[in-house]
Scaffold this active site. Structure first.
Site, PDB file in Angstrom:
ATOM      1  N   ILE A 271       0.822  -1.216   0.000  1.00  0.00           N
ATOM      2  CA  ILE A 271       0.000   0.000   0.000  1.00  0.00           C
ATOM      3  C   ILE A 271       0.854   1.264   0.000  1.00  0.00           C
ATOM      4  CG2 ILE A 271      -2.006  -1.100   1.075  1.00  0.00           C
ATOM      5  CD1 ILE A 271      -1.057   0.287   3.719  1.00  0.00           C
ATOM      6  N   HIS A 444      13.239   4.163 -38.057  1.00  0.00           N
ATOM      7  CA  HIS A 444      12.141   3.268 -38.431  1.00  0.00           C
ATOM      8  C   HIS A 444      12.684   1.854 -38.615  1.00  0.00           C
ATOM      9  CE1 HIS A 444       8.517   1.802 -40.368  1.00  0.00           C
ATOM     10  NE2 HIS A 444       9.274   1.280 -41.320  1.00  0.00           N
TER      11      HIS A 444
END
Ligand SMILES: Cc1cc2nc3c(=O)[nH]c(=O)nc-3n(C[C@H](O)[C@H](O)[C@H](O)COP(=O)(O)OP(=O)(O)OC[C@H]3O[C@@H](n4cnc5c(N)ncnc54)[C@H](O)[C@@H]3O)c2cc1C
Length: 465
Positions: A271, A444
């Protein structure tokens, strides 16, 4: 004779402390570092970033073999789990990296003073039975797990565990309940889900990943659900009972309502974390904590006590290793009379699941509160590399100031979002506009092209959608 034993004494050898010590030594300051753990590297190297990534990486391979992702690419395998070897490679990674810090300490002539340190006065610190004096003391004691009242963690028993115990499980649990849908819970929950556990995540808020962009949080819920996690959002845990090697977790709607129980072999309490200041003797130097139990500093990381500085998880800000490291460099530079600065507006955050979730700067919600914005989005489904690799989940979102076009925030969900976010952080550090990113040539085919396309989408002109 020198007035003090050292120019700089750093307390704690996590990413904040060890980096501060190395930088101070590089700048010619006589430096020591007190660390109580058996090995250097702090939470991050010993029980945090590194071991969790070792388990995430290994379990991702297992999952790809088990869930058909490899078969899709023509590789037919039936994986068999050897958990002992998986743990061994994790321990190996930790050993190598913590040993590496010890080597760097020796190389930079930093004295490692073994033991837990406690202030006697602002320039005198007791470490074990030794008393050490320093002109400057840097507190870098990090953080520890926040306990959940009424739930006892016992990592040795291995039923109710914290993140340290969840890294060391001796067997794959059949059923695991993760309390807290933040970064650590989702990462470690993902590890054991991939290895075969049924994982239920209980989160008090209505979405996972508090602090991240709203759309990213929403999408994360869809993705983790699709991967087979059961999500109990807007739900609070009211108790956990252990009987033998099983636990029963009691939950109820956060807004109140009927309680239900969840059975589990392992319960992970994740938590959050809290600043580690216990036993430091801060009362002896008149240093008070803020309401959240943290040490406050000014912009230079100086506390209000002359000669005492603080960095990392023990001070406010995101509890992240790279934030601590940058503060470590800055504090050493400030002590040396240089100008050490950390831009807290540009600290990237990453969740290392598959896909990864990453962001830097403002969320769309925060940016809207400050003024008019433009948002550009590009789906990973339309990115050629992601599509080719069978990685359709996710998107890139760029938030820019409507008037100046300056980039205010970047959010990515992609398999390599954690790597992609670096270019966004650098662009923001340089004050880039979305147009600057759109007109930067990207290789690319790469996932990073989605950042360029999202930047093009800010002004409405992406090519590939
Ligand atoms: C499971 C897990 C996964 C994580 N993954 C990531 C991640 O992928 N990326 C990321 O950026 N962050 C991650 N974090 C957070 C990251 O580990 C912390 O933000 C980072 O370690 C903080 O560094 P620090 O130097 O401030 O403190 P710490 O790393 O906590 O180091 C503090 C050190 O101080 C020592 N110490 C404390 N008190 C004393 C004392 N009185 N005397 C001497 N020594 C003392 C402690 O023993 C400890 O070694 C993760 C954390 C956990 C638990």
């Amino acid at each position: 004779m020198a007035e003090y034993d050292y120019d700089v004494l750093v307390i704690g050898a996590g990413p904040g402390g060890y980096v501060a010590a190395i930088r101070a030594a590089q700048l010619g300051l006589k430096t020591a570092c007190a660390e109580g753990r058996e090995t250097l590297g702090g939470t991050c190297l010993n029980v945090g970033c590194i071991p969790s990534k070792a388990m995430l990486h290994a379990s991702e391979y297992f999952d790809a073999a088990a869930n058909g992702a490899m078969a899709k690419m023509g590789i037919k395998v039936t994986p068999e789990l050897d958990l002992d070897t998986m743990h061994a490679q994790r321990r190996d990674a930790v050993k190598g990296l913590t040993g590496g810090i010890e080597f760097l300490f020796k190389k930079n002539k930093i004295d490692w003073i073994k033991g837990y340190a406690s202030f006697q006065d602002a320039h005198t610190v007791k470490v074990g039975d030794k008393s050490v004096t320093a002109k400057n003391v840097v507190i870098a004691t990090g953080s520890t797990v926040t306990p959940l009242p009424g739930i006892e963690i016992d990592n040795d028993k291995g039923v109710v565990v914290d993140s340290t115990g969840a890294l060391e499980l001796k067997a794959v649990p059949k059923k695991m309940v993760v309390i807290g849908g933040g970064v650590i819970g989702l990462e470690l929950g993902s590890v054991w889900r991939r290895l075969g556990a049924d994982v239920t995540v209980v989160e008090f808020l209505d979405q996972l990943l508090p602090g991240m962009d709203g759309e990213v949080r929403k999408e994360s819920g869809k993705i983790f659900k699709k991967q087979g996690m059961v999500l109990k959002l807007s739900t609070k845990v009211t108790g956990a009972a252990v009987a033998g090697d099983k636990a029963t977790v009691t939950v109820e709607p956060a807004a109140g309502g009927a309680a239900e129980t969840l059975e589990a072999d392992v319960v992970l309490v994740s938590i959050g974390r809290r600043a580690n200041t216990e036993g430091l003797g801060l009362d002896k130097i008149g240093l008070e904590l803020n309401q959240r139990g943290q040490i406050e500093t000014d912009h230079d990381f100086a506390t209000k006590v002359d000669g005492v500085w603080a960095i990392g998880d023990v001070i406010p800000g995101p509890m992240l290793a790279h934030k601590a490291e940058d503060e470590g460099i800055a504090v050493a530079e400030n002590i040396a009379g240089l100008t050490g600065i950390v831009n807290h507006d540009v600290i990237p955050g990453v969740v290392y699941t598959a896909p990864e979730f990453a962001g830097v700067g403002l969320t769309e919600e925060q940016a809207k509160e400050r003024g008019a914005i433009k948002v550009g989005k590009f789906p990973m489904l339309a990115n050629s590399r992601a599509k080719t690799n069978h990685e359709p989940d996710g998107f890139v979102k760029i938030i820019a100031d409507a008037e100046t076009d300056r980039v205010l925030g970047v959010w990515c969900i992609a398999t390599v979002a954690g790597t992609m976010i670096a270019q966004a952080a650098q662009a923001m550090e340089f004050g880039a506009t979305s147009e600057d990113i759109a007109y930067t040539c990207h290789a690319h085919p790469t996932h990073s092209e989605a950042i360029k396309e999202a930047a093009m989408a800010v002004t409405g002109k992406p090519i590939h959608v």
